[in-house]
Scaffold this active site. Structure first.
Site, PDB file in Angstrom:
ATOM      1  N   HIS A   1     -12.288  16.817   0.370  1.00  5.50           N
ATOM      2  CA  HIS A   1     -12.985  17.157  -0.874  1.00  5.50           C
ATOM      3  C   HIS A   1     -14.458  16.749  -0.843  1.00  5.50           C
ATOM      4  O   HIS A   1     -15.167  16.924  -1.831  1.00  5.50           O
ATOM      5  CB  HIS A   1     -12.297  16.487  -2.061  1.00  5.50           C
TER       6      HIS A   1
ATOM      7  N   ARG B   1     -10.696  11.431   6.460  1.00  6.77           N
ATOM      8  CA  ARG B   1      -9.646  12.295   5.899  1.00  6.77           C
ATOM      9  C   ARG B   1      -9.985  13.718   6.316  1.00  6.77           C
ATOM     10  O   ARG B   1     -10.958  14.300   5.813  1.00  6.77           O
ATOM     11  CB  ARG B   1      -9.568  12.195   4.377  1.00  6.77           C
TER      12      ARG B   1
ATOM     13  N   ASP C   1      -3.588  14.144  -7.393  1.00  2.00           N
ATOM     14  CA  ASP C   1      -2.730  15.304  -7.103  1.00  2.00           C
ATOM     15  C   ASP C   1      -1.311  15.059  -7.590  1.00  2.00           C
ATOM     16  O   ASP C   1      -0.655  15.980  -8.093  1.00  2.00           O
ATOM     17  CB  ASP C   1      -2.728  15.591  -5.594  1.00  2.00           C
TER      18      ASP C   1
HETATM   19  C1  3PY Z   1      -5.691  12.227  -5.028  1.00  2.00           C
HETATM   20  O1  3PY Z   1      -5.778  11.425  -5.974  1.00  2.00           O
HETATM   21  O2  3PY Z   1      -5.013  13.261  -5.062  1.00  2.00           O
HETATM   22  C2  3PY Z   1      -6.416  11.959  -3.818  1.00  2.00           C
HETATM   23  O3  3PY Z   1      -6.311  12.712  -2.864  1.00  2.00           O
HETATM   24  C3  3PY Z   1      -7.298  10.765  -3.783  1.00  2.00           C
HETATM   25  O4  3PY Z   1      -8.476  11.050  -3.169  1.00  2.00           O
HETATM   26 MG    MG Z   2      -5.265  14.491  -3.220  1.00  2.00          MG
END
Ligand code: 3PY
Ligand code: MG
Length: 249
Positions: free
Chosen positions: A46, A71, A172
């Site tokens: 992201h 990541r 998420d």
């Molecule tokens: C989430 O909270 O979904 C993440 O991937 C944290 O960066």
């Molecule tokens: Mg996430």
């Protein structure tokens, strides 16, 4: 080969604290790496990292005692291999929902016979000329559990050999549970269930925390791989405080 204490420290049950790097700035990467946190995590899922800046950030971080972690944008062996070949000493792989997906991530991170990572590149040899034979146990593999499906498969996922850490994406997970933006017992129960599963399988559990206060509280509960914030959030906090200060005049 150079060994970072964060991996051993997680295995020994101790917490580690780090910062997420999202905006693609090598200047901020340098600030964070020299600030003395256990790890600095470059977010290619992201975040806004151009390829050239990624390499420079990894070069800068690897000159400090912070572990350089990436990541990747997805659970893809090519993306994972490229991050490691550029000098990441750990990866946090997003959206790992099944045992097969966990096996795919583990195979991408370890050289044979434990995995299927392709050997090549030169930068990693700066960590030690024995890198190709010594790297497997030194590289941190965290798989992200951040969906209902991952929660249901948590035992299957965490029993895959080579997984060092289960990293929870609370955002998420909340979206998938339908609890985003409000306190939720169901969400909290999911975090605690993953923490307990990690303890059952001898796998460290991490959580995106977003602030030092939350990171300290969660570390006291047993979450081991925790962040004290995201680069842009420190800027926002200062910016908003400055804006409030002049508005109140
Ligand atoms: C989430 O909270 O979904 C993440 O991937 C944290 O960066
Ligand atoms: Mg996430």
């Amino acid at each position: 080969m150079r060994s970072y204490p964060v991996v051993a420290s997680l295995l020994a049950g101790r917490p580690s604290f780090g910062v997420w790097l999202t905006v693609g700035s090598t200047v901020l990467a340098e600030e964070v790496a020299l600030a003395g946190f256990d790890w600095a995590l470059i977010d290619l899922q992201h975040g806004y990292w151009p390829e050239a800046a990624l390499l420079s950030a990894l070069q800068i971080i690897s000159l400090t005692s912070s572990v350089p972690i990436v990541r990747p944008a997805a659970n893809d062996p090519t993306l994972i291999g490229r991050a490691l070949d550029q000098g990441a000493m750990g990866v946090v792989v997003p959206m790992v929902n099944t045992r097969a997906e966990a096996e795919r991530a583990a195979a991408a991170v370890r050289y044979p016979p434990q995995g299927a990572r392709s050997a090549g590149g030169t930068r990693m040899l700066l960590y030690g000329e024995d890198y190709f034979s010594a790297a497997n146990p030194e590289i941190l593999l965290a798989v992200m559990l951040e969906t209902r499906q991952a929660l249901a498969n948590v035992d299957d996922i965490l029993s895959v050999p080579g997984i060092d850490c289960a990293f929870i994406g609370p955002g998420d997970l909340a979206i998938d549970l339908g609890t985003y933006g409000r306190p939720s017992d169901e969400h909290e129960a999911a975090l605690q269930a993953i923490l307990q599963a990690g303890q059952r399988h001898g796998v460290a559990v991490g959580l995106a925390c977003g602030s030092p206060e939350v990171a300290k509280r969660r570390a006291a509960e047993g979450f081991q791989f925790v962040d004290v914030g995201v680069d842009i959030s420190f800027f926002w906090q200062g910016l908003r405080a400055a804006q409030r200060a002049v508005k109140e005049m």
